[in-house]
Scaffold this motif. Structure first.
Motif, PDB file in Angstrom:
ATOM      1  N   LEU A 180       0.839  -1.205   0.000  1.00  0.00           N
ATOM      2  CA  LEU A 180       0.000   0.000   0.000  1.00  0.00           C
ATOM      3  C   LEU A 180       0.875   1.257   0.000  1.00  0.00           C
ATOM      4  O   LEU A 180       0.537   2.261  -0.642  1.00  0.00           O
ATOM      5  N   ASN A 181       1.988   1.214   0.697  1.00  0.00           N
ATOM      6  CA  ASN A 181       2.925   2.345   0.641  1.00  0.00           C
ATOM      7  C   ASN A 181       3.452   2.552  -0.777  1.00  0.00           C
ATOM      8  O   ASN A 181       3.678   3.686  -1.210  1.00  0.00           O
ATOM      9  N   ALA A 182       3.648   1.447  -1.518  1.00  0.00           N
ATOM     10  CA  ALA A 182       4.117   1.555  -2.897  1.00  0.00           C
ATOM     11  C   ALA A 182       3.088   2.238  -3.789  1.00  0.00           C
ATOM     12  O   ALA A 182       3.433   2.793  -4.836  1.00  0.00           O
ATOM     13  N   GLN A 183       1.810   2.210  -3.361  1.00  0.00           N
ATOM     14  CA  GLN A 183       0.747   2.919  -4.083  1.00  0.00           C
ATOM     15  C   GLN A 183       0.563   4.336  -3.542  1.00  0.00           C
ATOM     16  O   GLN A 183      -0.450   4.977  -3.802  1.00  0.00           O
ATOM     17  N   ASP A 184       1.548   4.833  -2.779  1.00  0.00           N
ATOM     18  CA  ASP A 184       1.482   6.173  -2.168  1.00  0.00           C
ATOM     19  C   ASP A 184       0.314   6.299  -1.199  1.00  0.00           C
ATOM     20  O   ASP A 184      -0.169   7.416  -0.952  1.00  0.00           O
ATOM     21  N   GLY A 185      -0.139   5.161  -0.631  1.00  0.00           N
ATOM     22  CA  GLY A 185      -1.284   5.176   0.270  1.00  0.00           C
ATOM     23  C   GLY A 185      -2.608   5.347  -0.436  1.00  0.00           C
ATOM     24  O   GLY A 185      -3.651   5.438   0.228  1.00  0.00           O
ATOM     25  N   LEU A 186      -2.605   5.373  -1.753  1.00  0.00           N
ATOM     26  CA  LEU A 186      -3.826   5.588  -2.533  1.00  0.00           C
ATOM     27  C   LEU A 186      -4.568   4.269  -2.764  1.00  0.00           C
ATOM     28  O   LEU A 186      -3.952   3.212  -2.900  1.00  0.00           O
ATOM     29  N   TYR A 187      -5.875   4.341  -2.837  1.00  0.00           N
ATOM     30  CA  TYR A 187      -6.686   3.198  -3.244  1.00  0.00           C
ATOM     31  C   TYR A 187      -8.029   3.705  -3.740  1.00  0.00           C
ATOM     32  O   TYR A 187      -8.457   4.825  -3.421  1.00  0.00           O
ATOM     33  N   SER A 188      -8.685   2.901  -4.535  1.00  0.00           N
ATOM     34  CA  SER A 188      -9.981   3.280  -5.086  1.00  0.00           C
ATOM     35  C   SER A 188     -11.099   2.695  -4.230  1.00  0.00           C
ATOM     36  O   SER A 188     -11.004   1.561  -3.759  1.00  0.00           O
ATOM     37  N   LEU A 189     -12.126   3.499  -4.026  1.00  0.00           N
ATOM     38  CA  LEU A 189     -13.281   3.081  -3.238  1.00  0.00           C
ATOM     39  C   LEU A 189     -14.513   3.115  -4.132  1.00  0.00           C
ATOM     40  O   LEU A 189     -14.858   4.157  -4.687  1.00  0.00           O
ATOM     41  N   TYR A 190     -15.161   1.961  -4.246  1.00  0.00           N
ATOM     42  CA  TYR A 190     -16.367   1.850  -5.061  1.00  0.00           C
ATOM     43  C   TYR A 190     -17.593   1.858  -4.157  1.00  0.00           C
ATOM     44  O   TYR A 190     -17.699   1.042  -3.235  1.00  0.00           O
ATOM     45  N   MET A 191     -18.498   2.803  -4.404  1.00  0.00           N
ATOM     46  CA  MET A 191     -19.789   2.866  -3.715  1.00  0.00           C
ATOM     47  C   MET A 191     -20.790   2.174  -4.631  1.00  0.00           C
ATOM     48  O   MET A 191     -21.071   2.644  -5.749  1.00  0.00           O
ATOM     49  N   ARG A 192     -21.375   1.071  -4.142  1.00  0.00           N
ATOM     50  CA  ARG A 192     -22.217   0.263  -5.009  1.00  0.00           C
ATOM     51  C   ARG A 192     -23.473  -0.154  -4.254  1.00  0.00           C
ATOM     52  O   ARG A 192     -23.398  -0.747  -3.181  1.00  0.00           O
ATOM     53  N   GLY A 193     -24.613   0.193  -4.816  1.00  0.00           N
ATOM     54  CA  GLY A 193     -25.876  -0.176  -4.187  1.00  0.00           C
ATOM     55  C   GLY A 193     -27.015   0.632  -4.750  1.00  0.00           C
ATOM     56  O   GLY A 193     -27.034   0.991  -5.925  1.00  0.00           O
ATOM     57  N   ARG A 194     -27.979   0.953  -3.872  1.00  0.00           N
ATOM     58  CA  ARG A 194     -29.129   1.760  -4.266  1.00  0.00           C
ATOM     59  C   ARG A 194     -29.250   2.950  -3.329  1.00  0.00           C
ATOM     60  O   ARG A 194     -28.967   2.857  -2.141  1.00  0.00           O
ATOM     61  N   ASP A 195     -29.717   4.053  -3.878  1.00  0.00           N
ATOM     62  CA  ASP A 195     -29.947   5.261  -3.098  1.00  0.00           C
ATOM     63  C   ASP A 195     -31.183   5.947  -3.650  1.00  0.00           C
ATOM     64  O   ASP A 195     -31.186   6.395  -4.796  1.00  0.00           O
ATOM     65  N   GLY A 196     -32.248   5.984  -2.830  1.00  0.00           N
ATOM     66  CA  GLY A 196     -33.496   6.578  -3.292  1.00  0.00           C
ATOM     67  C   GLY A 196     -34.088   5.849  -4.478  1.00  0.00           C
ATOM     68  O   GLY A 196     -34.764   6.465  -5.315  1.00  0.00           O
ATOM     69  N   GLY A 197     -33.851   4.538  -4.544  1.00  0.00           N
ATOM     70  CA  GLY A 197     -34.384   3.738  -5.633  1.00  0.00           C
ATOM     71  C   GLY A 197     -33.497   3.680  -6.852  1.00  0.00           C
ATOM     72  O   GLY A 197     -33.718   2.860  -7.749  1.00  0.00           O
ATOM     73  N   SER A 198     -32.483   4.533  -6.915  1.00  0.00           N
ATOM     74  CA  SER A 198     -31.596   4.562  -8.075  1.00  0.00           C
ATOM     75  C   SER A 198     -30.353   3.714  -7.823  1.00  0.00           C
ATOM     76  O   SER A 198     -29.830   3.679  -6.704  1.00  0.00           O
ATOM     77  N   LYS A 199     -29.880   3.075  -8.871  1.00  0.00           N
ATOM     78  CA  LYS A 199     -28.667   2.265  -8.784  1.00  0.00           C
ATOM     79  C   LYS A 199     -27.446   3.179  -8.744  1.00  0.00           C
ATOM     80  O   LYS A 199     -27.346   4.134  -9.510  1.00  0.00           O
ATOM     81  N   VAL A 200     -26.519   2.905  -7.815  1.00  0.00           N
ATOM     82  CA  VAL A 200     -25.301   3.697  -7.663  1.00  0.00           C
ATOM     83  C   VAL A 200     -24.098   2.793  -7.884  1.00  0.00           C
ATOM     84  O   VAL A 200     -24.011   1.697  -7.324  1.00  0.00           O
ATOM     85  N   ASP A 201     -23.169   3.248  -8.717  1.00  0.00           N
ATOM     86  CA  ASP A 201     -21.920   2.527  -8.939  1.00  0.00           C
ATOM     87  C   ASP A 201     -20.841   3.568  -9.256  1.00  0.00           C
ATOM     88  O   ASP A 201     -20.560   3.863 -10.412  1.00  0.00           O
ATOM     89  N   SER A 202     -20.263   4.129  -8.209  1.00  0.00           N
ATOM     90  CA  SER A 202     -19.311   5.227  -8.387  1.00  0.00           C
ATOM     91  C   SER A 202     -17.953   4.854  -7.806  1.00  0.00           C
ATOM     92  O   SER A 202     -17.845   3.966  -6.961  1.00  0.00           O
ATOM     93  N   MET A 203     -16.914   5.543  -8.249  1.00  0.00           N
ATOM     94  CA  MET A 203     -15.551   5.301  -7.769  1.00  0.00           C
ATOM     95  C   MET A 203     -14.897   6.613  -7.357  1.00  0.00           C
ATOM     96  O   MET A 203     -15.076   7.628  -8.014  1.00  0.00           O
ATOM     97  N   ARG A 204     -14.164   6.572  -6.245  1.00  0.00           N
ATOM     98  CA  ARG A 204     -13.405   7.715  -5.763  1.00  0.00           C
ATOM     99  C   ARG A 204     -12.031   7.225  -5.336  1.00  0.00           C
ATOM    100  O   ARG A 204     -11.928   6.192  -4.647  1.00  0.00           O
ATOM    101  N   VAL A 205     -10.996   7.932  -5.717  1.00  0.00           N
ATOM    102  CA  VAL A 205      -9.658   7.613  -5.214  1.00  0.00           C
ATOM    103  C   VAL A 205      -9.502   8.273  -3.849  1.00  0.00           C
ATOM    104  O   VAL A 205      -9.664   9.492  -3.716  1.00  0.00           O
ATOM    105  N   ILE A 206      -9.224   7.467  -2.834  1.00  0.00           N
ATOM    106  CA  ILE A 206      -9.020   7.976  -1.479  1.00  0.00           C
ATOM    107  C   ILE A 206      -7.559   8.383  -1.337  1.00  0.00           C
ATOM    108  O   ILE A 206      -6.650   7.566  -1.541  1.00  0.00           O
TER     109      ILE A 206
END
Length: 503
Positions: free
Chosen positions: A72-98
């Protein structure tokens, strides 16, 4: 494909939020999937929205291998976080680099232990976060003040705090996220035990009292973990434009209740960032009760019966009108009334509505049989208190919860039970075999009583005070109702039994 790093993100033209350099304000014990998907997301958003300008140092509380920290240090502490599910009836599939993690330390390596103590002596440090599993907060008298490092997390924390005290620096706030009752109080108790055992100065205890805040917290978000399927991991890497060995996945819903005085919220970075699912409350107990009785109680209330009826994953249950209606009526008419007025009714109903949405997550194949692990103790802690409270308040028996108890008995006695080394072998309605896993005593009990008639099985089960903490036949009418329901399940099947108690 290049591995995730700040250089890689620059090369591919990533335009999301990134914070490459900032003071290390947070020391976190725990580098697992949950905290990285939960706490780090909140801190990353506080950096973006409120200018918190803070980095997190991750400490591995138990790992002996250095490979994970180094990777993980070799990745500069970076990683991708995927938010996956439903919100208010809508399908969510998003990615954010932490990007809020600065580095990962394994204190079993001498240099990393020294770096951990260096963070303890830093004026930038404000916050300690932990999730070291339920067994992590425990006093270990074998730990010594000169261990580098001591084995237990509380002993490590005691060393860190003492190092800070000796340096003459202000105290910190500690947010315990382990899934035990009163986690902050228990952690402080363990630290105090080490202080006493090690003969440290009374002034340090006074400093802990006056300068440090140990917070009990309640966390809630489903984090199934990293991407286990290689084909899916490859597809997500292709979509992102880089290889990430630490990609994390979580549902959309989250809640972080922190116990403390109202002014505590102003000392945390989340309020200014508009993160209203992180909140400070004088007592998290009612919110824990809401989570256990609604979210966990719903699982345990319908899952054993749904499995007998031929369902395999939670999501499919939410697409069946009978099971979904059973769950919702159980929550609306039997569970929520026991939580009001201690908790606001609309808040409970909103929480229950989100439960159905969370169970209908299109990205998580949550196996019913895995949820059935240790179902007897789960029903005792999650559903029995609701049944008792409902009966005390109304003088009536909650019809769906009573049926769920019958479903539980059917789950442990379906077919011709055979106790083997790997568990209790049974057969569900469609002829498929399955294995129930529970405490040895529970499996022995149902093996011994599986050949009883329905009425006798119910009597023996409900009178077992060791199993339930009391004799449930003392509740007027419950024994007869559960026996009636069990006979209906045997005769017509679990789905028809569910149907018989819905409006």
């Amino acid at each position: 494909m290049e591995t995730l790093s700040y250089k890689t993100l620059k090369d591919i033209g990533y335009d999301g939020f990134l914070l490459k350099e900032a003071p290390e304000r947070v020391l976190q014990f725990g580098d697992g999937n949950f905290l990285r998907a939960f706490a780090e997301r909140f801190i990353d958003l506080a950096n973006e929205r409120a200018g918190y300008d803070g980095k997190v140092v991750l400490v591995q509380p138990h790992a002996t291998s250095f490979e994970r920290a180094d990777a993980l240090n070799a990745q500069d502490g970076l990683y991708s976080l995927y938010m996956r599910g439903r919100d208010g009836g809508s399908k969510v599939d998003s990615m954010r680099v932490i990007s809020c993690v600065s580095r990962v330390l394994n204190p079993n390596r001498a240099a990393d232990y020294d770096d951990m103590m260096g963070v303890a002596r830093s004026r930038d440090l404000e916050l300690v976060i932990s999730n070291t599993t339920e067994a992590g907060i425990a006093y270990d008298p074998a730990c010594r003040p000169d261990d580098r490092p001591p084995a237990s997390f509380p002993a490590k924390l005691a060393q860190v705090l003492h190092e800070r005290f000796v340096a003459g620096l202000p105290g910190v706030m500690i947010l315990s996220c382990e899934l035990i009752d009163h986690n902050g109080d228990e952690l402080r108790r363990c630290v105090d035990a080490h202080v006493k055992q090690w003969g440290w100065e009374p002034a340090f205890t006074a400093w802990l009292d006056e300068e440090c805040t140990f917070c009990t917290t309640l966390v809630d978000s489903i984090v199934p973990g990293g991407i286990r399927d290689r084909a899916e991991a490859w597809a997500l890497d292709e979509r992102a434009g880089f290889h990430d060995a630490f990609a994390d996945v979580r549902e959309v819903f989250d809640m972080w209740g922190i116990e403390g005085a109202p002014g505590l919220a102003d000392r945390l970075p989340f309020k200014a960032a508009g993160l209203d699912t992180v909140f400070v409350t004088p007592d998290v107990t009612p919110y824990k009760r809401r989570k256990v009785r609604i979210l966990n109680g719903a699982h345990t209330g319908f899952v054993p019966g749904a499995f007998l009826a031929g369902f395999d994953i939670v999501r499919d249950c939410m697409h069946d009108d009978v099971i979904r209606t059973f769950m919702n009526e159980m929550l609306d008419e039997e569970v929520i009334p026991t939580l009001v007025p201690e908790l606001e009714e609309q808040g409970c109903r909103d929480f229950a509505a989100r439960v159905q949405e969370r169970f209908d997550n299109p990205f998580i194949d949550h196996q019913l049989l895995s949820i059935c692990l240790n179902s007897v103790s789960k029903w005792r802690t999650r559903d029995l208190p609701t049944l008792l409270d409902f009966h005390r308040a109304s003088g009536r028996l909650p019809r769906r919860l009573s049926m769920s108890l019958a479903m539980l008995l059917a789950f442990y006695t379906s077919g011709n039970p055979s106790l083997e080394e790997d568990g209790l072998h049974l057969t569900r309605e469609n002829g498929d075999g399955y294995v129930a896993h529970d405490e040895e005593r529970v499996l022995d009990f149902f093996t011994a009583h599986a050949s009883d008639g329905d009425a006798l099985l119910v009597h023996h089960t409900l009178t077992d005070s060791d199993m339930w903490g009391e004799d449930l036949t003392a509740i007027p009418g419950l024994e007869g109702l559960v026996a009636q329901d069990l006979s209906l399940i045997r005769a017509d099947g679990a789905l028809e039994a569910f149907r018989s108690v819905i409006g």
